[in-house]
Scaffold this motif. Structure first.
Motif, PDB file in Angstrom:
ATOM      1  N   LEU A   1      60.523-100.767  99.516  1.00 15.71           N
ATOM      2  CA  LEU A   1      61.454-100.665  98.392  1.00 15.71           C
ATOM      3  C   LEU A   1      62.173 -99.318  98.354  1.00 15.71           C
ATOM      4  CD1 LEU A   1      59.331-102.357  95.570  1.00 15.71           C
ATOM      5  CD2 LEU A   1      61.193-103.359  96.897  1.00 15.71           C
ATOM      6  N   HIS A   2      61.600 -98.303  98.975  1.00 13.39           N
ATOM      7  CA  HIS A   2      62.170 -96.948  98.937  1.00 13.39           C
ATOM      8  C   HIS A   2      62.323 -96.402 100.356  1.00 13.39           C
ATOM      9  CE1 HIS A   2      61.372 -96.796  94.558  1.00 13.39           C
ATOM     10  NE2 HIS A   2      60.260 -97.428  94.869  1.00 13.39           N
ATOM     11  N   ALA A   3      62.794 -97.251 101.263  1.00 12.09           N
ATOM     12  CA  ALA A   3      62.783 -96.926 102.688  1.00 12.09           C
ATOM     13  C   ALA A   3      63.572 -95.656 103.015  1.00 12.09           C
ATOM     14  CB  ALA A   3      63.323 -98.103 103.491  1.00 12.09           C
ATOM     15  N   GLU A   4      64.740 -95.478 102.427  1.00 11.60           N
ATOM     16  CA  GLU A   4      65.562 -94.320 102.771  1.00 11.60           C
ATOM     17  C   GLU A   4      64.856 -93.018 102.418  1.00 11.60           C
ATOM     18  OE1 GLU A   4      69.513 -94.562 101.254  1.00 11.60           O
ATOM     19  OE2 GLU A   4      69.902 -96.526 102.132  1.00 11.60           O
ATOM     20  N   GLU A   5      64.213 -92.993 101.263  1.00 10.33           N
ATOM     21  CA  GLU A   5      63.498 -91.780 100.847  1.00 10.33           C
ATOM     22  C   GLU A   5      62.262 -91.559 101.711  1.00 10.33           C
ATOM     23  OE1 GLU A   5      61.826 -89.679  96.745  1.00 10.33           O
ATOM     24  OE2 GLU A   5      62.437 -91.791  96.723  1.00 10.33           O
ATOM     25  N   VAL A   6      61.544 -92.637 102.012  1.00  6.78           N
ATOM     26  CA  VAL A   6      60.326 -92.523 102.806  1.00  6.78           C
ATOM     27  C   VAL A   6      60.627 -91.970 104.196  1.00  6.78           C
ATOM     28  CG1 VAL A   6      58.495 -93.861 103.923  1.00  6.78           C
ATOM     29  CG2 VAL A   6      59.062 -94.299 101.534  1.00  6.78           C
ATOM     30  N   ARG A   7      61.727 -92.366 104.778  1.00  5.17           N
ATOM     31  CA  ARG A   7      62.057 -91.933 106.144  1.00  5.17           C
ATOM     32  C   ARG A   7      62.178 -90.418 106.262  1.00  5.17           C
ATOM     33  NH1 ARG A   7      66.177 -95.522 109.633  1.00  5.17           N
ATOM     34  NH2 ARG A   7      65.220 -94.179 111.213  1.00  5.17           N
ATOM     35  N   LYS A   8      62.432 -89.741 105.157  1.00  3.64           N
ATOM     36  CA  LYS A   8      62.545 -88.282 105.187  1.00  3.64           C
ATOM     37  C   LYS A   8      61.182 -87.601 105.337  1.00  3.64           C
ATOM     38  CE  LYS A   8      66.508 -88.515 102.011  1.00  3.64           C
ATOM     39  NZ  LYS A   8      66.988 -88.164 100.641  1.00  3.64           N
ATOM     40  N   HIS A   9      60.106 -88.369 105.144  1.00  2.00           N
ATOM     41  CA  HIS A   9      58.762 -87.777 105.107  1.00  2.00           C
ATOM     42  C   HIS A   9      57.842 -88.301 106.204  1.00  2.00           C
ATOM     43  CE1 HIS A   9      59.342 -85.894 101.106  1.00  2.00           C
ATOM     44  NE2 HIS A   9      60.125 -86.934 100.887  1.00  2.00           N
ATOM     45  N   THR A  10      58.340 -89.095 107.133  1.00  2.00           N
ATOM     46  CA  THR A  10      57.437 -89.711 108.101  1.00  2.00           C
ATOM     47  C   THR A  10      58.013 -89.672 109.509  1.00  2.00           C
ATOM     48  OG1 THR A  10      56.119 -91.708 108.539  1.00  2.00           O
ATOM     49  CG2 THR A  10      58.377 -92.054 107.792  1.00  2.00           C
ATOM     50  N   THR A  11      57.129 -89.802 110.479  1.00  2.00           N
ATOM     51  CA  THR A  11      57.552 -89.938 111.872  1.00  2.00           C
ATOM     52  C   THR A  11      58.099 -91.325 112.134  1.00  2.00           C
ATOM     53  OG1 THR A  11      55.621 -88.545 112.403  1.00  2.00           O
ATOM     54  CG2 THR A  11      56.836 -89.506 114.247  1.00  2.00           C
ATOM     55  N   SER A  12      57.412 -92.332 111.557  1.00  2.00           N
ATOM     56  CA  SER A  12      57.753 -93.722 111.815  1.00  2.00           C
ATOM     57  C   SER A  12      57.598 -94.521 110.526  1.00  2.00           C
ATOM     58  CB  SER A  12      56.847 -94.295 112.906  1.00  2.00           C
ATOM     59  OG  SER A  12      57.167 -95.637 113.195  1.00  2.00           O
ATOM     60  N   LEU A  13      58.434 -95.527 110.353  1.00  2.00           N
ATOM     61  CA  LEU A  13      58.393 -96.381 109.171  1.00  2.00           C
ATOM     62  C   LEU A  13      58.309 -97.832 109.618  1.00  2.00           C
ATOM     63  CD1 LEU A  13      58.688 -96.979 106.133  1.00  2.00           C
ATOM     64  CD2 LEU A  13      61.185 -96.810 106.440  1.00  2.00           C
TER      65      LEU A  13
ATOM     66  N   GLY B   1      51.404 -81.350 112.867  1.00  2.00           N
ATOM     67  CA  GLY B   1      51.936 -81.824 114.144  1.00  2.00           C
ATOM     68  C   GLY B   1      51.414 -83.184 114.562  1.00  2.00           C
ATOM     69  N   ILE B   2      50.910 -83.973 113.591  1.00  2.00           N
ATOM     70  CA  ILE B   2      50.354 -85.296 113.876  1.00  2.00           C
ATOM     71  C   ILE B   2      51.390 -86.358 113.533  1.00  2.00           C
ATOM     72  CG2 ILE B   2      48.489 -86.917 113.353  1.00  2.00           C
ATOM     73  CD1 ILE B   2      46.820 -84.476 112.474  1.00  2.00           C
ATOM     74  N   GLU B   3      51.541 -87.329 114.410  1.00  3.29           N
ATOM     75  CA  GLU B   3      52.488 -88.408 114.136  1.00  3.29           C
ATOM     76  C   GLU B   3      51.961 -89.314 113.029  1.00  3.29           C
ATOM     77  OE1 GLU B   3      55.285 -89.263 117.865  1.00  3.29           O
ATOM     78  OE2 GLU B   3      53.214 -89.942 118.195  1.00  3.29           O
ATOM     79  N   LEU B   4      52.887 -89.786 112.208  1.00  8.08           N
ATOM     80  CA  LEU B   4      52.548 -90.504 110.983  1.00  8.08           C
ATOM     81  C   LEU B   4      53.385 -91.765 110.881  1.00  8.08           C
ATOM     82  CD1 LEU B   4      51.483 -90.662 107.963  1.00  8.08           C
ATOM     83  CD2 LEU B   4      53.464 -89.231 107.377  1.00  8.08           C
TER      84      LEU B   4
END
Length: 247
Positions: A102-114, A90-93
């Protein structure tokens, strides 16, 4: 948790490990991206940096905010494992770094913020202010909006545990950069996409300022190509020669 300007936010910054080659001699250089990022984190934030290549990941509970910095695409599988654990807590990341860009679309699935792009010019400070105010954004997109190169100051290497960066008793080189971007467009280099299609040399006095503060006399200059402005290059070498650094 209520924050004000007198209260420290506990921020954990993680640099994930990646698989090494079989029979590879394993040594590790102090990473560059995290120390450049850390230089732009506000003073009221208490930063703990963990390089998982040389340190053990701590308990993920008890942090106000966590960041993951990735340079290599090969770091992402492990980064996603850690990210999913963080979100389960439950911690924001927030995610950043070259591989995240380089892999922004994939990363967005795993993080609170990019965070995409370069951090100088108050951009990263805005992220922490947003977090403090409870309005962290899912995306901070500064790609292709490069800050003035004069705003790039000395990296914050104090977050590193230097005792971990040695091999057979020899201290590893420190990473350093004197410029960003590249006016060339060589395939398949990602530099034009990340740093722009122009050569952006740092002011020489800022370069000397940072090098003068480095105790290490052995450097790895990570610029993509210093040889893009002959006059600046000559003046740079003349200015840093008295520092007697080996690079």
């Amino acid at each position: 948790i209520y924050y004000n300007s007198r209260v420290l936010m506990k921020f954990l910054l993680i640099y994930p490990t990646w698989p090494k080659l079989e029979y590879q001699t394993e040594f590790h250089l102090p990473p560059h991206g995290p120390v450049v990022m850390a230089a732009e984190i506000p003073a009221w934030v208490d930063v703990t940096f963990i390089d998982e290549n040389v340190q053990t990941l701590p308990d993920l509970q008890g942090w106000d905010f966590i960041g993951i910095s990735t340079m290599l695409s090969s770091q992402l599988p492990r980064a996603f494992q850690i990210a999913d654990q963080i979100r389960d807590e439950g911690i924001e990341l927030i995610f950043g770094g070259i591989a995240a860009m380089l892999h922004a679309e994939e990363v967005r699935k795993h993080t609170t913020s990019l965070f995409l792009g370069e951090v100088e010019g108050g951009r990263l400070a805005r992220v922490f202010e947003d977090k403090k105010a409870g309005r962290l954004q899912p995306l901070y997109d500064y790609m292709h909006q490069h800050p003035a190169i004069e705003q790039v100051g000395p990296a914050r290497r104090s977050i590193l545990d230097y005792e971990k960066y040695s091999y057979k008793g020899t201290r590893m080189v420190d990473l350093f950069h004197a410029s960003r971007g590249c006016r060339f467009n060589c395939f398949p280099c990602c530099t034009p996409f990340l740093g722009g299609r122009s050569f952006r040399p740092r002011p020489i006095d800022r370069v000397v300022e940072e090098l003068s503060g480095l105790e290490n006399d052995r450097l790895f200059i990570v610029d993509n190509s210093l040889a893009q402005d002959k006059q600046w290059e000559i003046e740079l070498f003349e200015a840093i020669a008295p520092l007697k650094k080996v690079w």
